[in-house]
Design a protein around this motif. Structure first.
Motif, PDB file in Angstrom:
ATOM      1  N   UNK B  88       0.813  -1.218   0.000  1.00 18.90           N
ATOM      2  CA  UNK B  88       0.000   0.000   0.000  1.00 18.90           C
ATOM      3  C   UNK B  88       0.844   1.264   0.000  1.00 18.90           C
ATOM      4  N   UNK B  89       2.084   1.167   0.491  1.00 17.37           N
ATOM      5  CA  UNK B  89       2.936   2.358   0.525  1.00 17.37           C
ATOM      6  C   UNK B  89       3.120   2.920  -0.883  1.00 17.37           C
ATOM      7  N   UNK B  90       3.098   2.027  -1.857  1.00 21.47           N
ATOM      8  CA  UNK B  90       3.274   2.489  -3.236  1.00 21.47           C
ATOM      9  C   UNK B  90       1.959   2.951  -3.858  1.00 21.47           C
ATOM     10  N   UNK B  91       0.897   3.107  -3.028  1.00 20.99           N
ATOM     11  CA  UNK B  91      -0.371   3.573  -3.582  1.00 20.99           C
ATOM     12  C   UNK B  91      -0.754   4.944  -3.053  1.00 20.99           C
ATOM     13  N   UNK B  92       0.081   5.548  -2.182  1.00 20.15           N
ATOM     14  CA  UNK B  92      -0.265   6.849  -1.617  1.00 20.15           C
ATOM     15  C   UNK B  92      -0.144   7.930  -2.675  1.00 20.15           C
ATOM     16  N   UNK B 261      -4.675  21.443   1.654  1.00 22.64           N
ATOM     17  CA  UNK B 261      -4.514  20.880   0.316  1.00 22.64           C
ATOM     18  C   UNK B 261      -3.112  21.134  -0.215  1.00 22.64           C
ATOM     19  N   UNK B 262      -2.611  22.367  -0.015  1.00 24.55           N
ATOM     20  CA  UNK B 262      -1.257  22.675  -0.467  1.00 24.55           C
ATOM     21  C   UNK B 262      -0.251  21.728   0.188  1.00 24.55           C
ATOM     22  N   UNK B 263      -0.440  21.554   1.508  1.00 23.27           N
ATOM     23  CA  UNK B 263       0.500  20.722   2.250  1.00 23.27           C
ATOM     24  C   UNK B 263       0.423  19.275   1.788  1.00 23.27           C
ATOM     25  N   UNK B 264      -0.828  18.761   1.658  1.00 25.33           N
ATOM     26  CA  UNK B 264      -1.040  17.354   1.296  1.00 25.33           C
ATOM     27  C   UNK B 264      -0.484  17.076  -0.096  1.00 25.33           C
ATOM     28  N   UNK B 265      -0.571  18.051  -0.973  1.00 25.40           N
ATOM     29  CA  UNK B 265      -0.173  17.834  -2.362  1.00 25.40           C
ATOM     30  C   UNK B 265       1.245  18.317  -2.640  1.00 25.40           C
ATOM     31  N   UNK B 266       2.030  18.616  -1.604  1.00 21.92           N
ATOM     32  CA  UNK B 266       3.443  18.932  -1.786  1.00 21.92           C
ATOM     33  C   UNK B 266       4.203  17.816  -1.104  1.00 21.92           C
ATOM     34  N   UNK B 267       5.341  17.419  -1.687  1.00 17.62           N
ATOM     35  CA  UNK B 267       5.997  16.233  -1.130  1.00 17.62           C
ATOM     36  C   UNK B 267       6.906  16.583   0.052  1.00 17.62           C
ATOM     37  N   UNK B 268       6.357  17.300   1.047  1.00 17.36           N
ATOM     38  CA  UNK B 268       7.083  17.496   2.302  1.00 17.36           C
ATOM     39  C   UNK B 268       7.235  16.151   2.988  1.00 17.36           C
ATOM     40  N   UNK B 269       8.270  16.019   3.784  1.00 16.02           N
ATOM     41  CA  UNK B 269       8.457  14.756   4.482  1.00 16.02           C
ATOM     42  C   UNK B 269       7.285  14.524   5.432  1.00 16.02           C
ATOM     43  N   UNK B 270       6.734  15.600   6.007  1.00 15.40           N
ATOM     44  CA  UNK B 270       5.627  15.416   6.949  1.00 15.40           C
ATOM     45  C   UNK B 270       4.355  14.963   6.240  1.00 15.40           C
ATOM     46  N   UNK B 271       4.103  15.443   5.017  1.00 17.92           N
ATOM     47  CA  UNK B 271       2.877  15.013   4.354  1.00 17.92           C
ATOM     48  C   UNK B 271       3.010  13.572   3.868  1.00 17.92           C
ATOM     49  N   UNK B 272       4.220  13.174   3.463  1.00 19.86           N
ATOM     50  CA  UNK B 272       4.409  11.773   3.066  1.00 19.86           C
ATOM     51  C   UNK B 272       4.226  10.869   4.287  1.00 19.86           C
ATOM     52  N   UNK B 273       4.772  11.279   5.452  1.00 16.53           N
ATOM     53  CA  UNK B 273       4.578  10.522   6.693  1.00 16.53           C
ATOM     54  C   UNK B 273       3.093  10.351   6.981  1.00 16.53           C
ATOM     55  N   UNK B 274       2.366  11.460   6.836  1.00 20.49           N
ATOM     56  CA  UNK B 274       0.935  11.463   7.126  1.00 20.49           C
ATOM     57  C   UNK B 274       0.203  10.482   6.208  1.00 20.49           C
ATOM     58  N   UNK B 275       0.596  10.503   4.927  1.00 23.54           N
ATOM     59  CA  UNK B 275      -0.071   9.622   3.967  1.00 23.54           C
ATOM     60  C   UNK B 275       0.265   8.156   4.212  1.00 23.54           C
ATOM     61  N   UNK B 276       1.485   7.890   4.692  1.00 23.40           N
ATOM     62  CA  UNK B 276       1.843   6.504   5.011  1.00 23.40           C
ATOM     63  C   UNK B 276       1.006   6.026   6.194  1.00 23.40           C
ATOM     64  N   UNK B 280      -1.168   2.443   6.408  1.00 23.69           N
ATOM     65  CA  UNK B 280      -0.670   1.338   7.222  1.00 23.69           C
ATOM     66  C   UNK B 280      -1.398   1.394   8.576  1.00 23.69           C
ATOM     67  N   UNK B 281      -2.099   0.336   8.901  1.00 25.14           N
ATOM     68  CA  UNK B 281      -2.921   0.318  10.111  1.00 25.14           C
ATOM     69  C   UNK B 281      -2.073   0.503  11.369  1.00 25.14           C
ATOM     70  N   UNK B 282      -2.553   1.335  12.275  1.00 22.03           N
ATOM     71  CA  UNK B 282      -1.932   1.523  13.590  1.00 22.03           C
ATOM     72  C   UNK B 282      -0.442   1.798  13.511  1.00 22.03           C
ATOM     73  N   UNK B 283      -0.063   2.729  12.667  1.00 17.99           N
ATOM     74  CA  UNK B 283       1.368   2.982  12.518  1.00 17.99           C
ATOM     75  C   UNK B 283       1.692   4.423  12.849  1.00 17.99           C
ATOM     76  N   UNK B 284       2.948   4.657  13.202  1.00 19.52           N
ATOM     77  CA  UNK B 284       3.447   6.011  13.371  1.00 19.52           C
ATOM     78  C   UNK B 284       4.621   6.178  12.419  1.00 19.52           C
ATOM     79  N   UNK B 285       4.512   7.104  11.491  1.00 17.84           N
ATOM     80  CA  UNK B 285       5.614   7.351  10.565  1.00 17.84           C
ATOM     81  C   UNK B 285       6.288   8.639  10.994  1.00 17.84           C
ATOM     82  N   UNK B 286       7.601   8.614  11.173  1.00 17.20           N
ATOM     83  CA  UNK B 286       8.265   9.857  11.565  1.00 17.20           C
ATOM     84  C   UNK B 286       9.505  10.088  10.709  1.00 17.20           C
ATOM     85  N   UNK B 287       9.839  11.357  10.555  1.00 17.60           N
ATOM     86  CA  UNK B 287      10.989  11.719   9.731  1.00 17.60           C
ATOM     87  C   UNK B 287      12.267  11.436  10.506  1.00 17.60           C
TER      88      UNK B 287
END
Lengths: 382, 430
Positions: B88-92, B261-276, B280-287
């Motif tokens: 699923x990581x490759x579907x965000x 929307x700007x944040x979600x659609x820009x590839x900041x490390x935080x927005x990618x973490x958020x999308x991961x 992924x069920x019950x996960x914490x993604x951090x930079x």
């Protein structure tokens, strides 16, 4: 003597009287020289400046103790091997199990100023501890204990049982939380205080478990330092952090290659540009050459005069260019890296020589071409 | 008549015109090469910085603080992520920017002499066929590119097959047990025991030197943890954080809809973490700040450096062209004097000279653009070993530059010539 004076007079007079054309030529030479000296200065300084940027990745060398452990003094002796200009920062760490609200936490005591230099990527919400009695807690600890910036916490330490005693008393110290540490790594699970505070808490001084060093320099330099420290025979074992050093070498060499290639391409194109302009400026003067020939000047003297004139232009352009180029490189360095660039004295004569050579060569061909033409035809305008 | 005169000039004075075209071509090639390299250098350097490894880690929610803090036995906390969710990581939203990722599972195994060894299960060069039709080889072969292989080679999952029980051993451990490529080691886990063949010995310069790395399913079998993983490391191409990204990382709820929307659609490390975390069920993604922040800083500096060098070369190219055009127009003083003498108006003369130069400039500009494209590719292949992507915006920039520079070079010269008196010019005195 008279002849030389006349020669100089003709050259300078021609430069002054044909001001606008000569300005065009001079401008083009100066641009070429600026690009040359500016880009070469940047090319030589980029590895140093970029290397400093790469120190953002934090420590690239670690001191670990041999079996009996090491003292702060051992660390200092070992660090003295490293050239003080290359040493960006050093931070000795000592780890102890302490308790906050009776729950065990790992506390790290360190030289806080040094730690800021060896771990520049640490994001601290609030401030780094500055005075004694101040503490910085990792984000995970802060969340777990509901600690926030500005809180006061009591930290306790249980000393090791000494022989002959049945009970040891815990020592307590009060700390003020100055900041919460966010790194995304295991550092978030520790609390950080100054080495002096940890020493007064535990009651023992002078010891350290590990030291982190941030050293600027390429892979080879680092390997040399590592070898020299390990051969000292002190309890300090130096190790390179491969992940940082290996990657830095790869990326830095690519960047340097990029700047080199760009410099070569830009220089080649600019020099050709200068050459075509010089050719155009000289070709325009076919009439003048024809006139001189018709009143009896030899080909040699014509070539000599024209060449002298252009070489002079080349020299002036080169001097102008080396000054402007340095100014440009300095601006780039200040804007990009916020530090000033090193002046390279060797570059001034090189720039002047190259611009003189380029102007000389590019004007020689059209002059020679012009001298071979029949003066009558040129003057008639055919 | 107008076009005949122009054709006449171009044909008869082809040598001079060729030189102008040549200089313009040089300038245009310089401009287009530098612009292409500058616009692509961010992506290229970002790729290079991937050698520093993952910039995002994903762990189960409840385990994020436990294992180190309370030193839970063996680091096993009872919270796991599901292996079948990895795809699923490759579907965000930013799936395209996920360059590489690998799952990890740590278990403790016992060697025959009774010592506990940490055995890590992961992907080495796991092959994935994505629903999008894309193919990806992901795993620690590229995520741990700084490992030095002391003997043997990287474990190759794709050719090994399921039955081959392979592993890679850290250098310290290998020395202790005298292991080299091809030797075998018998390990006992909580649930089963297996004999593994050593495919390679690595030197990582860290604690991994005391560990064994094996394919994920082998390690899952040791502990009876089928389909479970401890953590995921993700390597993603990201944009350096700005103030918006920092605010969003703390609490995405604090943003307005358009900011979100700007944040979600820009590839900041935080927005990618958020999308991961969303997939992924019950996960914490951090930079991983060490990597993510430093990458941002270096990327910014490199881009700025290239931009300034580009500006210098653009100015150089512009002045070079300008100069030559001025020189060649001024050269034609007697021709212009003659035209004026036989009654040509200023407008016509200017039109004539400008048209001639522009025809030459278009010719030279096209040639230069093609050459510049070639230069950019040479730089790309020599330095980064891959082609430079041509951005369409380079074409209008170079075209406008060439037009402006040619105009700037010819207009002052033409004006000056128009002010000359024909008699003087033709007479030859000035």
């Amino acid at each position: 003597m008279k002849k030389r004076q006349m020669y100089l007079r003709m050259i300078t007079a021609s430069l002054i009287r044909r001001r606008s054309r000569m300005l065009v030529a001079l401008l083009s030479i100066a641009i070429g020289a600026t690009v040359l000296s500016g880009l070469v200065t940047i090319y030589y300084d980029v590895p140093r400046q970029m290397g400093a940027q790469f120190r953002n990745y934090g420590a690239n060398m670690i001191f670990t103790p041999s079996e009996e452990g090491f003292t702060l003094e051992d660390i200092q002796n070992a660090a003295a091997v490293i050239d003080s200009g290359d040493l960006v920062g050093i931070a000795p760490y000592r780890y102890e199990n302490v308790r906050i609200n009776a729950i065990p936490v790992v506390a790290a005591g360190t030289d806080l100023a040094g730690a800021q230099k060896t771990s520049p990527y640490w994001k601290v919400e609030g401030a780094w501890p500055a005075a004694g009695g101040e503490i910085m807690v990792g984000a995970a600890v802060a969340e777990n204990f509901r600690i926030s910036e500005g809180d006061s916490i009591e930290v306790s330490f249980t000393p090791e049982m000494e022989d002959g005693h049945d009970v040891v008393e815990d020592t307590y110290l009060d700390f003020k939380v100055t900041g919460i540490l966010d790194t995304g790594g295991s550092e978030e699970e520790y609390v950080y205080m100054s080495l002096a505070d940890l020493e007064s808490l535990t009651g023992s001084a002078g010891r350290a478990d590990v030291a982190e060093l941030s050293v600027s320099g390429g892979g080879e330099v680092l390997a040399q330092y590592e070898e020299r420290i390990n051969q000292m025979g002190s309890p300090v074992q130096a190790r390179l952090v491969k992940r940082v050093t290996a990657s830095e070498t790869t990326v830095l060499s690519k960047l340097q290659a990029l700047v080199l290639l760009v410099t070569v391409v830009v220089l080649a194109l600019t020099m050709i540009c200068v050459a075509t302009t010089m050719t155009a400026v000289v070709a325009e003067r076919r009439k003048e050459i024809g006139l001189r020939k018709s009143i009896g000047a030899s080909d040699r003297s014509i070539i000599g005069e024209f060449l002298g004139e252009n070489l002079m232009l080349g020299g002036i352009g080169g001097i102008l260019g080396s000054v402007l180029g340095f100014v440009f490189a300095q601006q780039v360095s200040i804007h990009v890296f916020s530090s000033s660039i090193r002046f390279m004295p060797m570059l001034v004569p090189v720039t002047i020589l190259v611009s003189v050579a380029v102007t000389g060569l590019s004007s020689l061909l059209p002059i020679r071409g012009a001298t071979q033409v029949d003066p009558a035809l040129v003057l008639k305008g055919e | 008549m107008f076009w005949r005169m122009i054709r006449g000039t171009l044909v008869r004075q082809w040598k001079k015109m060729l030189m102008i075209a040549f200089t313009i071509a040089l300038g245009a090639s310089l401009a287009s090469a530098m612009l292409s390299v500058m616009l692509d250098v961010g992506d290229k350097v970002n790729q290079e910085l991937k050698t520093y490894g993952a910039n995002i880690t994903v762990v189960p929610k409840s385990a994020s603080v436990l294992s180190d803090l309370y030193e839970v036995e063996g680091g096993q906390t009872g919270a796991y992520l599901q292996e079948d969710e990895l795809g699923k990581i490759k579907t965000i939203f930013w799936a395209f920017n996920i360059v590489d990722y690998a799952p990890f599972l740590d278990v403790n195994v016992t060697a025959d002499d009774g010592t506990q060894i940490r055995c890590v299960g992961s992907w080495f060069n796991h092959h994935m066929e994505l629903p999008t039709g894309e193919q990806l080889d992901a795993g620690i072969t590229s995520l741990r590119s700084w490992w030095e292989i002391k003997s043997g080679a990287w474990l190759d999952e794709q050719t090994a097959g399921d039955s081959a029980q392979l592993c890679m051993v850290g250098s310290a451990l290998a020395e202790k047990y005298g292991l080299t490529a091809g030797s075998t080691i018998h390990l006992t886990g909580e649930m089963s025991d297996q004999t593994l063949t050593v495919a390679g010995v690595f030197d990582a310069g860290g604690e991994e030197d005391d560990q064994i790395f094996a394919p994920l399913n082998t390690v899952q079998a040791f502990a009876g943890l089928d389909g479970k993983i401890d953590s995921i490391e993700v390597s993603a191409l990201t944009t350096p954080d700005n103030e918006l990204a920092e605010r969003a990382a703390k609490d995405p709820g604090s943003l307005t809809v358009s900011q979100y929307e700007t944040w979600y659609c820009t590839c900041y490390v935080s927005s990618i973490c958020y999308q991961i975390q969303e997939v992924i069920t019950d996960s914490v993604a951090s930079a991983v700040r060490q990597v993510a922040d430093s990458e941002g800083a270096i990327l910014d500096k490199t881009k700025l450096l290239m931009a300034l060098i580009t500006i210098l070369s653009l100015i150089g190219a512009a002045l070079g062209i300008c100069n030559l055009v001025t020189a060649s127009v001024m050269e034609r003083s007697s021709e212009i004097g003659l035209m004026k003498a036989i009654g040509a108006q200023n407008g016509i003369i200017s039109g004539l000279v400008l048209t001639e130069i522009f025809i030459t400039a278009i010719f030279g500009g096209l040639l230069g653009f093609a050459a510049g494209f070639g230069f950019a590719q040479i730089i790309g292949h020599t330095v980064f070993g891959s082609a430079i992507t041509m951005k369409p915006m380079v074409i209008p920039i170079v075209a406008i530059l060439v037009v402006l520079v040619t105009l700037a070079g010819s207009i002052p010269a033409i004006r000056m010539l128009l002010h000359l008196r024909p008699a003087e010019v033709l007479h030859g005195g000035h």
